[in-house]
Design a protein around this motif. Structure first.
Motif, PDB file in Angstrom:
ATOM      1  N   THR A 267      -9.653 -50.143 -90.811  1.00 52.29           N
ATOM      2  CA  THR A 267     -10.172 -50.023 -92.308  1.00 52.29           C
ATOM      3  C   THR A 267     -11.551 -50.216 -92.429  1.00 52.29           C
ATOM      4  N   SER A 268     -12.327 -51.130 -91.627  1.00 52.71           N
ATOM      5  CA  SER A 268     -13.775 -51.130 -91.562  1.00 52.71           C
ATOM      6  C   SER A 268     -14.385 -49.839 -91.235  1.00 52.71           C
ATOM      7  N   PHE A 269     -13.629 -49.227 -90.262  1.00 49.52           N
ATOM      8  CA  PHE A 269     -14.344 -48.107 -89.832  1.00 49.52           C
ATOM      9  C   PHE A 269     -14.264 -46.945 -90.888  1.00 49.52           C
ATOM     10  N   PHE A 270     -12.936 -46.860 -91.235  1.00 44.44           N
ATOM     11  CA  PHE A 270     -12.587 -45.802 -92.442  1.00 44.44           C
ATOM     12  C   PHE A 270     -13.533 -45.905 -93.432  1.00 44.44           C
ATOM     13  N   ALA A 271     -13.609 -47.138 -93.888  1.00 44.02           N
ATOM     14  CA  ALA A 271     -14.500 -47.642 -95.252  1.00 44.02           C
ATOM     15  C   ALA A 271     -16.115 -47.139 -95.025  1.00 44.02           C
TER      16      ALA A 271
ATOM     17  N   ILE B   2     -16.410 -43.052 -95.080  1.00 44.30           N
ATOM     18  CA  ILE B   2     -16.460 -42.592 -96.477  1.00 44.30           C
ATOM     19  C   ILE B   2     -17.775 -43.014 -97.082  1.00 44.30           C
ATOM     20  N   LEU B   3     -17.989 -44.267 -96.899  1.00 42.29           N
ATOM     21  CA  LEU B   3     -19.465 -44.521 -97.435  1.00 42.29           C
ATOM     22  C   LEU B   3     -20.526 -43.909 -96.720  1.00 42.29           C
ATOM     23  N   GLY B   4     -20.476 -43.708 -95.682  1.00 41.87           N
ATOM     24  CA  GLY B   4     -21.930 -43.306 -94.756  1.00 41.87           C
ATOM     25  C   GLY B   4     -22.713 -44.207 -94.771  1.00 41.87           C
ATOM     26  N   GLU B   5     -22.346 -45.710 -94.911  1.00 41.93           N
ATOM     27  CA  GLU B   5     -23.125 -46.798 -94.396  1.00 41.93           C
ATOM     28  C   GLU B   5     -22.284 -47.987 -94.331  1.00 41.93           C
ATOM     29  N   LYS B   6     -23.233 -49.020 -93.892  1.00 46.98           N
ATOM     30  CA  LYS B   6     -22.461 -50.266 -93.144  1.00 46.98           C
ATOM     31  C   LYS B   6     -21.813 -50.791 -94.584  1.00 46.98           C
ATOM     32  N   ILE B   7     -20.888 -51.837 -94.316  1.00 44.03           N
ATOM     33  CA  ILE B   7     -20.028 -52.324 -95.341  1.00 44.03           C
ATOM     34  C   ILE B   7     -20.970 -53.422 -95.700  1.00 44.03           C
ATOM     35  N   PRO B   8     -21.205 -53.937 -96.813  1.00 43.50           N
ATOM     36  CA  PRO B   8     -22.014 -54.974 -97.431  1.00 43.50           C
ATOM     37  C   PRO B   8     -21.507 -56.119 -96.702  1.00 43.50           C
ATOM     38  N   ARG B   9     -22.484 -57.127 -96.487  1.00 44.17           N
ATOM     39  CA  ARG B   9     -22.681 -58.119 -95.804  1.00 44.17           C
ATOM     40  C   ARG B   9     -21.906 -59.203 -96.596  1.00 44.17           C
ATOM     41  N   GLY B  10     -20.860 -60.055 -96.040  1.00 41.33           N
ATOM     42  CA  GLY B  10     -20.058 -61.165 -96.585  1.00 41.33           C
ATOM     43  C   GLY B  10     -18.851 -60.748 -97.532  1.00 41.33           C
ATOM     44  N   ALA B  11     -18.724 -59.342 -97.237  1.00 44.91           N
ATOM     45  CA  ALA B  11     -17.193 -58.706 -98.007  1.00 44.91           C
ATOM     46  C   ALA B  11     -16.013 -59.399 -97.164  1.00 44.91           C
ATOM     47  N   GLU B  12     -15.222 -59.843 -98.013  1.00 45.12           N
ATOM     48  CA  GLU B  12     -14.056 -60.631 -97.423  1.00 45.12           C
ATOM     49  C   GLU B  12     -12.801 -59.651 -97.601  1.00 45.12           C
ATOM     50  N   ALA B  13     -12.829 -58.617 -98.727  1.00 44.28           N
ATOM     51  CA  ALA B  13     -11.736 -57.599 -98.733  1.00 44.28           C
ATOM     52  C   ALA B  13     -11.940 -56.410 -99.426  1.00 44.28           C
ATOM     53  N   ILE B  14     -11.227 -55.452 -99.362  1.00 48.29           N
ATOM     54  CA  ILE B  14     -11.683 -53.865-100.021  1.00 48.29           C
ATOM     55  C   ILE B  14     -10.628 -53.571-100.733  1.00 48.29           C
TER      56      ILE B  14
ATOM     57  N   PRO C 221     -13.678 -42.582-108.171  1.00 46.73           N
ATOM     58  CA  PRO C 221     -13.376 -43.413-107.423  1.00 46.73           C
ATOM     59  C   PRO C 221     -14.449 -44.577-106.793  1.00 46.73           C
ATOM     60  N   ASN C 222     -14.246 -45.624-106.555  1.00 47.32           N
ATOM     61  CA  ASN C 222     -15.127 -46.443-106.051  1.00 47.32           C
ATOM     62  C   ASN C 222     -14.256 -47.421-104.958  1.00 47.32           C
ATOM     63  N   LEU C 223     -15.343 -47.913-103.730  1.00 46.19           N
ATOM     64  CA  LEU C 223     -14.566 -48.642-102.921  1.00 46.19           C
ATOM     65  C   LEU C 223     -15.089 -50.142-103.309  1.00 46.19           C
ATOM     66  N   ARG C 224     -14.356 -51.117-103.589  1.00 41.34           N
ATOM     67  CA  ARG C 224     -14.654 -52.650-104.152  1.00 41.34           C
ATOM     68  C   ARG C 224     -14.699 -53.611-102.920  1.00 41.34           C
ATOM     69  N   PHE C 225     -15.894 -53.943-102.459  1.00 43.69           N
ATOM     70  CA  PHE C 225     -15.866 -55.120-101.264  1.00 43.69           C
ATOM     71  C   PHE C 225     -16.000 -56.554-102.272  1.00 43.69           C
ATOM     72  N   GLU C 226     -14.957 -57.233-101.943  1.00 42.92           N
ATOM     73  CA  GLU C 226     -14.779 -58.555-102.647  1.00 42.92           C
ATOM     74  C   GLU C 226     -15.709 -59.585-101.882  1.00 42.92           C
TER      75      GLU C 226
ATOM     76  N   VAL D  87     -18.938 -56.132-104.507  1.00 46.69           N
ATOM     77  CA  VAL D  87     -19.950 -54.996-104.711  1.00 46.69           C
ATOM     78  C   VAL D  87     -19.119 -53.715-104.814  1.00 46.69           C
ATOM     79  N   GLU D  88     -19.201 -52.587-105.527  1.00 47.10           N
ATOM     80  CA  GLU D  88     -18.652 -51.459-105.592  1.00 47.10           C
ATOM     81  C   GLU D  88     -19.508 -50.395-105.227  1.00 47.10           C
ATOM     82  N   ARG D  89     -19.123 -49.511-104.372  1.00 47.29           N
ATOM     83  CA  ARG D  89     -19.715 -48.437-103.891  1.00 47.29           C
ATOM     84  C   ARG D  89     -19.042 -46.967-104.247  1.00 47.29           C
TER      85      ARG D  89
END
Length: 813
Positions: free
Chosen positions: A18-22, A25-37, A114-119, A782-784
């Protein structure tokens, strides 16, 4: 925005895909402290919309390829047989149909944003605000063990240190000081207590402190407010503040400082006393007292500081001052101030320091109030141990002469020379300093402190004798007592140099009053310590008001019209008719200051009638204090011949005071300017203003508006009367040390109306149980956006390219 799915995968390190796929798609690292997507859209549609989109896409695909002839395409392109199996044709149509449907669905997906929401979530702790009173009223010592409220507050904080430390594990604590406004207090290093500093606020506003506590906690969870104060506030608790506390359900817990009993603050405003007096003299001490808000019995006592002996004591009644026409009142003035008179006598000669102090009226103990510093005042007085020397000159042997000269001879502190002018040459003149003739030189006149002139024709004195006698009164301060008579006094003195020393204007031929009259003293007599014939509170015997008795009535009293008195004259006693329907009261005993000396005129020679059935008691108490008062002025050389009074002595900024000048010297009345300038000085002696008093006779007054706070001195100085000064104070209405009573009821009411509790130093350990938990989670998700992601565009191009390739193969492109 709406989430695509109800549950979102947790990014706890176990779901690497999931982390790799996200990230791809984003083309960047997942925001720090994200607990769910989760997947959300800018323009979401409901589930039935997705169903309709898919059905529509399939319908468009079916419609696009429903007439496709697959066999023709295959035979041309590959040279195969024109008749292939039907299953192959179906598969080709379905492939193209799905490819187009998926492309349309993907375009619709991208159009919805569409946006990916990192909780991400954090816990915001709730707060406890501790409001600490920092006003000057904390310096008042009415706390337990007679400590100050400031000491009590510091002890409470030291006791509460472990409590605050425990509460601090779950809540944030803000220590806020307040007086007229609020301010944060820094913490002591290493401990959970604040740095208090000095309590020097000149105004307390609890309502503002509560409102500012709410404002400072805006947007943050506030668990409760702990208010530690004496409850005294210059501003009432407003309904707006109460509604704000109720709306947010913020309880206010309170700890009350100081005494629960209202102490109030009484003060000695000023004292007035002679600078010098005779030993065993009856000395009047005038004390101006401000009761403040006190209702308990109060008294003023006079103490000799050297021996700690109580010389005199008088109660201060808790009522407005009596009417000025009431006889013998020991309390003068009105409004917020009362003036009491203490009669004292000293037995030891020399310079002494006496003290007036407030005490509880029902005990001899010292009075305890908010500001004990203003309950005492010292003053200096010098007592002279020598007899009072009196020269009494009388025309004929009338009844008043017979008894008065005996009183003078019998008084051990008086040495008298008595001259009866109608006596034969062989008559032995009386007195314990007998003389054979009237004094002729200044040296001979200067032996005496007081001159008493009875019913004496002025012709018995030479012009030089009259001139010397006038100078003795005006310059040296000798006293002069006139006793009216039917023959010569005051009528024969009208054109003499001593006419200026009579308190009555010409014509000096006075008619006797009709009928019998009773003598009633005025408050002026109480202030001067004379005409106190009894030891009662009002100093006047009850029998003198009994109209059934005839002996207190006097049959001969000269009638003096009020308009006939000179401007500087004070009325010590009035003559009122014994029966209803008689004449109006008229002045009977009047006093006037002339130069350095005092003059008293008694318009009757029948005080001897008070001896009836009573002996010498009443005549002695009438004459001897007057003699002592007049003789005392000969000691007080340099005493002011004018008095400057400011009313009220304590005012508020923005109010006005009345500055009044009373010239008590009749000689100065004729020479003083019509407009008397008065300088206003501050506590440092610097001039801050000037005021002109317009004089009307012996009185001059003007209104002064006051704005600045402080203690001020008003000074009037003129060659005609010398120097006169007075003081007044300008204080705020809510000035802490003047109105410093606690208000525990107010604190209890605030706690009750907000759902708080009233705590004490002992019950403070229970504070934690009264603090609701209002910590809250903060959504920091955070939403991307992914609608512009290259991955989706690549998929879209692949789909379009695949469809185009298939169509080429089938010869449809």
């Amino acid at each position: 925005m709406s989430a695509l799915a109800q549950s979102a995968p947790r990014l706890d390190g176990s779901d690497q895909f999931t982390s790799f796929f996200a990230e791809q798609i984003l083309g960047e690292k997942i925001p720090r402290g994200a607990e769910a997507i989760s997947l959300v859209f800018d323009r979401p549609i409901p589930a039935w919309g997705w169903f309709l989109l898919v059905v529509t896409a399939l319908a468009v695909g079916w419609w696009s390829y429903k007439g496709l002839s697959v066999s023709r395409g295959l035979s041309v392109s590959r040279g195969l047989s024109a008749s292939l199996g039907s299953w192959r044709g179906f598969a080709a149509r379905m492939t193209l149909l799905l490819c187009r449907a998926i492309t349309l669905v993907l375009v619709g997906f991208l159009l919805m944003g569409p946006n990916l929401r990192f909780e991400r979530r954090s816990l915001e702790r709730d707060r406890l605000t501790v409001l600490l009173d920092r006003s000057q009223s904390l310096s008042i010592a009415d706390a337990p063990q007679n400590s100050t409220r400031e000491t009590q507050l510091r002890e409470i904080l030291q006791t509460a240190a472990p409590v605050f430390q425990e509460i601090g594990k779950a809540k944030d604590i803000d220590f806020v000081g307040f007086a007229s406004g609020s301010f944060f207090l820094q913490r002591q290093q290493g401990v959970s207590l604040p740095v208090l500093g000095d309590a020097n606020g000149s105004r307390t506003n609890i309502d503002s402190a509560l409102r500012q506590a709410l404002a400072q906690a805006a947007g943050r969870p506030l668990s409760a407010i702990l208010l530690i104060s004496d409850g005294r506030s210059a501003v009432p608790f407003s309904g707006e503040t109460l509604r704000a506390l109720e709306r947010d359900a913020i309880p206010v817990h309170t700890i009350a400082l100081g005494s629960s009993q209202r102490l109030g603050d009484a003060a000695i405003v000023a004292t007035s006393s002679p600078a010098r007096a005779f030993v065993r003299d009856r000395i009047p001490i005038e004390v101006r007292v401000e009761r403040g808000e006190l209702t308990e019995p109060l008294a003023v006592r006079l103490i000799d500081t050297a021996t700690n002996t109580v010389l005199a004591r008088v109660d201060v009644p808790n009522v407005d001052a009596p009417n000025s026409d009431a006889p013998g009142s020991a309390v003068l003035g009105g409004g917020g101030e009362q003036t009491v008179i203490l009669d004292a006598s000293g037995q030891q000669a020399g310079a002494q320091t006496w003290r007036v102090e407030l005490v509880r009226g029902d005990t001899d103990g010292t009075h305890r109030d908010l500001v004990p510093e203003n309950d005492k005042r010292d003053f200096a007085i010098e007592l002279i141990d020598r007899p009072i020397r009196v020269l009494y000159v009388e025309g004929a042997s009338r009844w008043e002469y017979r008894y008065l000269k005996n009183l003078l001879m019998r008084e051990k502190d008086i040495e008298s020379s008595v001259m009866l002018l109608s006596a034969d040459r062989d008559f032995a003149q009386e007195g314990n300093m007998p003389i054979s003739r009237l004094p002729r030189t200044k040296e001979e006149f200067s032996r005496y402190d007081l001159f008493i002139l009875g019913d004496v024709p002025s012709g018995f004195f030479s012009p030089d004798q009259l001139s010397i006698l006038r100078d003795e009164v005006a310059d040296r301060g000798a006293g002069l007592l006139w006793i009216a008579g039917e023959r010569s006094t005051p009528s024969s003195w009208e054109s003499t140099p001593l006419a200026d020393l009579l308190p009555i204007k010409a014509p000096l031929t006075l008619q006797p009053r009709r009928g019998e009259s009773r003598v009633l003293p005025t408050p002026v007599a109480s202030r001067l310590g004379v005409l106190r014939l009894s030891d009662d509170d009002d100093g006047w015997p009850d029998a003198f008001a009994d109209k059934a008795l005839r002996w207190p009535s006097l049959r001969y009293i000269q009638s003096i019209a009020k308009g006939q008195l000179k401007p500087a004259t004070e009325v010590l006693a009035l003559a009122a008719p014994s029966n209803a329907g008689g004449e109006e009261p008229s002045p009977t005993v009047v006093r006037m200051r002339f130069g350095a000396g005092d003059v008293v005129f008694v318009a009757t020679d029948e005080i001897w009638r008070w001896r009836y059935g009573q002996g010498e008691r009443y005549p002695e108490r009438f004459w001897i204090p007057i003699v002592r008062m007049l003789a005392r002025e000969s000691l007080a050389t340099g005493d002011a011949r004018a008095e400057l009074i400011v009313t009220p002595a304590r005012a508020l900024p923005g109010e006005s005071v009345v500055v009044s000048l009373r010239i008590s010297d009749e000689a100065a009345v004729t020479t003083a300017p019509k407009s008397v300038p008065v300088d206003i000085l501050d506590a440092q002696g610097k001039s801050v203003g000037r005021l002109d008093l317009v004089r009307d006779g012996a009185e001059a007054s003007a209104v002064l508006a006051v704005d600045d706070e402080g203690t001020f001195v008003v000074v009037a100085e003129d060659p005609s009367f010398g120097r006169a000064d007075g003081t007044f104070e300008v204080v705020r209405r809510d000035e802490e040390l003047r109105r410093g009573d606690t208000d525990h009821a107010f604190l209890a009411d605030v706690s009750k109306r907000t759902g708080g509790v009233v705590l004490t130093a002992e019950s403070l350990a229970e504070l934690a149980t009264h603090l609701p938990l209002r910590a809250r989670e903060i959504d920091e998700s955070v939403e991307r956006p992914i609608w512009d992601s290259s991955v989706f565009y690549a998929v879209l191009l692949v789909l379009l390219g695949f469809e185009w390739s298939c169509r080429r193969i089938l010869r449809l492109a």
